[in-house]
Scaffold this motif. Structure first.
Motif, PDB file in Angstrom:
ATOM      1  N   SER A   1     -42.357   3.145  30.584  1.00 36.56           N
ATOM      2  CA  SER A   1     -43.236   2.432  31.531  1.00 36.56           C
ATOM      3  C   SER A   1     -42.646   1.066  31.850  1.00 36.56           C
ATOM      4  CB  SER A   1     -44.628   2.276  30.913  1.00 36.56           C
ATOM      5  OG  SER A   1     -45.194   3.563  30.686  1.00 36.56           O
ATOM      6  N   LEU A   2     -42.068   0.433  30.841  1.00 37.24           N
ATOM      7  CA  LEU A   2     -41.475  -0.879  31.100  1.00 37.24           C
ATOM      8  C   LEU A   2     -40.257  -0.741  31.984  1.00 37.24           C
ATOM      9  CD1 LEU A   2     -41.795  -2.522  27.555  1.00 37.24           C
ATOM     10  CD2 LEU A   2     -43.079  -3.094  29.627  1.00 37.24           C
ATOM     11  N   HIS A   3     -39.459   0.311  31.763  1.00 42.15           N
ATOM     12  CA  HIS A   3     -38.309   0.511  32.628  1.00 42.15           C
ATOM     13  C   HIS A   3     -38.734   0.824  34.039  1.00 42.15           C
ATOM     14  CE1 HIS A   3     -34.441   0.498  30.267  1.00 42.15           C
ATOM     15  NE2 HIS A   3     -35.328   0.493  29.220  1.00 42.15           N
ATOM     16  N   GLU A   4     -39.864   1.535  34.177  1.00 38.42           N
ATOM     17  CA  GLU A   4     -40.338   1.819  35.542  1.00 38.42           C
ATOM     18  C   GLU A   4     -40.878   0.536  36.177  1.00 38.42           C
ATOM     19  OE1 GLU A   4     -43.200   4.862  35.011  1.00 38.42           O
ATOM     20  OE2 GLU A   4     -41.706   6.468  34.695  1.00 38.42           O
TER      21      GLU A   4
ATOM     22  N   PHE B   1     -39.938  -2.558  35.290  1.00 38.20           N
ATOM     23  CA  PHE B   1     -38.842  -3.497  35.502  1.00 38.20           C
ATOM     24  C   PHE B   1     -37.538  -2.708  35.653  1.00 38.20           C
ATOM     25  CE2 PHE B   1     -41.951  -5.683  32.839  1.00 38.20           C
ATOM     26  CZ  PHE B   1     -42.253  -6.785  33.640  1.00 38.20           C
ATOM     27  N   PRO B   2     -37.356  -2.047  36.728  1.00 40.27           N
ATOM     28  CA  PRO B   2     -36.083  -1.332  36.924  1.00 40.27           C
ATOM     29  C   PRO B   2     -34.917  -2.330  37.081  1.00 40.27           C
ATOM     30  CG  PRO B   2     -37.336  -1.306  38.955  1.00 40.27           C
ATOM     31  CD  PRO B   2     -38.187  -1.942  37.931  1.00 40.27           C
ATOM     32  N   GLU B   3     -33.783  -1.901  36.884  1.00 42.32           N
ATOM     33  CA  GLU B   3     -32.609  -2.794  37.018  1.00 42.32           C
ATOM     34  C   GLU B   3     -32.509  -3.305  38.436  1.00 42.32           C
ATOM     35  OE1 GLU B   3     -28.666  -1.931  34.989  1.00 42.32           O
ATOM     36  OE2 GLU B   3     -28.091  -1.682  37.103  1.00 42.32           O
ATOM     37  N   ARG B   4     -32.376  -4.603  38.568  1.00 43.99           N
ATOM     38  CA  ARG B   4     -32.325  -5.243  39.872  1.00 43.99           C
ATOM     39  C   ARG B   4     -31.026  -6.045  39.964  1.00 43.99           C
ATOM     40  NH1 ARG B   4     -37.812  -5.194  38.617  1.00 43.99           N
ATOM     41  NH2 ARG B   4     -39.129  -4.479  40.365  1.00 43.99           N
TER      42      ARG B   4
ATOM     43  N   PRO C   1     -33.527  -4.357  32.841  1.00 43.09           N
ATOM     44  CA  PRO C   1     -34.962  -4.311  32.454  1.00 43.09           C
ATOM     45  C   PRO C   1     -35.292  -5.260  31.299  1.00 43.09           C
ATOM     46  CG  PRO C   1     -34.154  -2.099  32.900  1.00 43.09           C
ATOM     47  CD  PRO C   1     -32.913  -2.982  32.952  1.00 43.09           C
ATOM     48  N   VAL C   2     -34.325  -5.357  30.375  1.00 43.63           N
ATOM     49  CA  VAL C   2     -34.609  -6.247  29.218  1.00 43.63           C
ATOM     50  C   VAL C   2     -34.728  -7.688  29.669  1.00 43.63           C
ATOM     51  CG1 VAL C   2     -33.696  -7.057  27.023  1.00 43.63           C
ATOM     52  CG2 VAL C   2     -33.470  -4.658  27.634  1.00 43.63           C
ATOM     53  N   LYS C   3     -33.735  -8.115  30.560  1.00 49.06           N
ATOM     54  CA  LYS C   3     -33.818  -9.496  31.035  1.00 49.06           C
ATOM     55  C   LYS C   3     -35.127  -9.745  31.783  1.00 49.06           C
ATOM     56  CE  LYS C   3     -28.844 -10.352  31.472  1.00 49.06           C
ATOM     57  NZ  LYS C   3     -27.721 -10.647  32.393  1.00 49.06           N
ATOM     58  N   GLN C   4     -35.498  -8.709  32.624  1.00 48.76           N
ATOM     59  CA  GLN C   4     -36.731  -8.910  33.387  1.00 48.76           C
ATOM     60  C   GLN C   4     -37.936  -9.018  32.439  1.00 48.76           C
ATOM     61  OE1 GLN C   4     -37.283  -6.445  36.941  1.00 48.76           O
ATOM     62  NE2 GLN C   4     -35.111  -5.758  36.688  1.00 48.76           N
ATOM     63  N   MET C   5     -37.911  -8.177  31.384  1.00 50.47           N
ATOM     64  CA  MET C   5     -39.037  -8.254  30.452  1.00 50.47           C
ATOM     65  C   MET C   5     -39.053  -9.590  29.714  1.00 50.47           C
ATOM     66  SD  MET C   5     -39.478  -4.432  28.800  1.00 50.47           S
ATOM     67  CE  MET C   5     -37.725  -4.066  28.600  1.00 50.47           C
ATOM     68  N   VAL C   6     -37.828 -10.107  29.402  1.00 53.31           N
ATOM     69  CA  VAL C   6     -37.777 -11.434  28.738  1.00 53.31           C
ATOM     70  C   VAL C   6     -38.303 -12.502  29.652  1.00 53.31           C
ATOM     71  CG1 VAL C   6     -36.204 -13.162  27.812  1.00 53.31           C
ATOM     72  CG2 VAL C   6     -35.911 -10.778  27.195  1.00 53.31           C
TER      73      VAL C   6
END
Length: 383
Positions: A12-15, A17-20, A37-42
């Protein structure tokens, strides 16, 4: 189970925050930034944390501000309550001070009124000085409220003053009326002997209007009127008493009265004739006394009267003492009431030892019995 949920959450997090890929052009060069996605989540987590901190801080500030406002309001309420309490206390204090001032003012006014009454009474009592029985009748009451407060003592003094003025009125009126009765018994008009313009009474009776006297004495009109009435009666009593002391009211001899004034059968002619005096029968040389103070105007023998003494008492009053055995005074001699002037005898037209006593007023013979009865009344009234 736990891994499955974690994988679902991760997907769900990858969906979410998909890679941008971000492309930034700067200085003519194009650079690309990959947001995994990790950077976006951070970044999202940082933003969320910042937002949470900001919200918490804001709420905390609001709560703090709200708390301070409530405290201030509480302080203001307490302050207002204290101010109301202080104002209430001040109002009650002012009221108490005002009441105390009013009471003190009333006491002062009452005391001043008593002092003015006392001064008026002192003037009145001075008129009564020396009058028989006046000292006892006008004796102030002994203090009975030593432990009472000032107001009670002042009221007691006012009551004693009321008693004194009542006693003065009664004393003067009673004695003046007794003397008026005595004058009427003697056939005299008492009002003609009342001194209305003399010094007796002074300003207390000279003031025609009680209100004017009240203004002079600085007392209530009712009290001034009573002062004036008592003083007028006292002045009348003194005038009548002074006049009565000059009148021939005493008995010329303590002997039996045997013949009265008026028409009777003459013992010698046996015909009706005016008997111009009183006859008192007694032994030879029974003491004969002057019936009022005066000056001996005649001593000697008069036709029909035998040995005679005549005394001028002034004011038109004269007395004659006839048929005397002895004469103890001489013309021009001043005599007092009750003073022995001669002795009873049987000289002149006399059928036996007796005194023939006459009273003359302005040259006209009066009935001596009226004066004797008036004298007896005065003596009884004074006893």
């Amino acid at each position: 189970m736990g891994m499955t949920r974690f994988r679902r959450l991760w997907r769900s997090l990858h969906e979410l925050f998909p890679e941008r890929h971000l492309y930034v052009r700067s200085g003519g060069q194009m650079r690309g930034v990959v947001l995994t996605p990790v950077k976006q989540m951070v970044i999202a987590g940082g933003l969320a944390g910042f937002a949470l901190w900001t919200g918490v801080s804001t709420v905390a500030m609001l709560i703090n501000a709200s708390s301070l406002n409530a405290a201030d309001q509480q302080v203001m309420r307490i302050k207002a309550q204290n101010e109301r309490m202080n104002a209430d206390r001040q109002a009650r204090l002012n009221s108490a001070i005002a009441q105390l001032s009013a009471v003190n003012g009333s006491v002062d006014d009452l005391a001043a009124s008593v002092e003015r009454r006392h001064a008026a009474l002192a003037m009145l009592v001075s008129d009564f000085k020396g009058a028989p029985g006046a000292a006892e009748a006008l004796k102030p009451a002994a203090p009975r409220l030593a432990d009472a407060n000032p107001v009670e003592r002042i009221n007691a003094t006012r009551m004693d003053q009321e008693r004194l003025i009542q006693s003065a009125e009664t004393y003067a009126k009673t004695r003046a009326e007794r003397l008026r009765v005595a004058f009427r018994l003697a056939g005299l008009n008492p009002e003609s002997y009342v001194n209305r313009g003399g010094a007796l009474g002074g300003p207390l009776i000279e003031a025609k209007d009680p209100r004017a006297l009240a203004a002079v004495l600085d007392v209530e009109p009712d009290f001034a009127m009573r002062i004036q009435r008592a003083s007028s009666n006292m002045s009348a009593m003194r005038s009548l008493s002074t006049a009565a002391n000059r009148l021939p009211l005493a008995r010329p001899a303590y002997a039996v009265k045997t013949s009265g004034f008026g028409v009777r059968f003459d013992p010698f002619t046996r015909r009706p004739a005016l008997h111009s005096g009183l006859d008192f029968a007694g032994g030879i040389n029974t003491p004969i006394s002057a019936t009022a103070p005066g000056v001996v105007s005649f001593t000697g023998v008069r036709s029909g009267y035998g040995n005679t003494i005549e005394i001028d008492h002034g004011g038109g009053f004269k007395t004659r003492y006839a048929h005397l055995q002895a004469i103890g005074v001489r013309p021009g001699q001043r005599v007092g009431v009750g003073q022995r002037i001669g002795g009873m005898g049987n000289t002149g037209r006399s059928t036996g030892p007796h005194l023939h006593y006459e009273v003359w007023v302005n040259g006209k013979a009066q009935n001596p019995d009226r004066f004797v009865r008036a004298g007896d009344y005065v003596q009884q009234a004074s006893s």
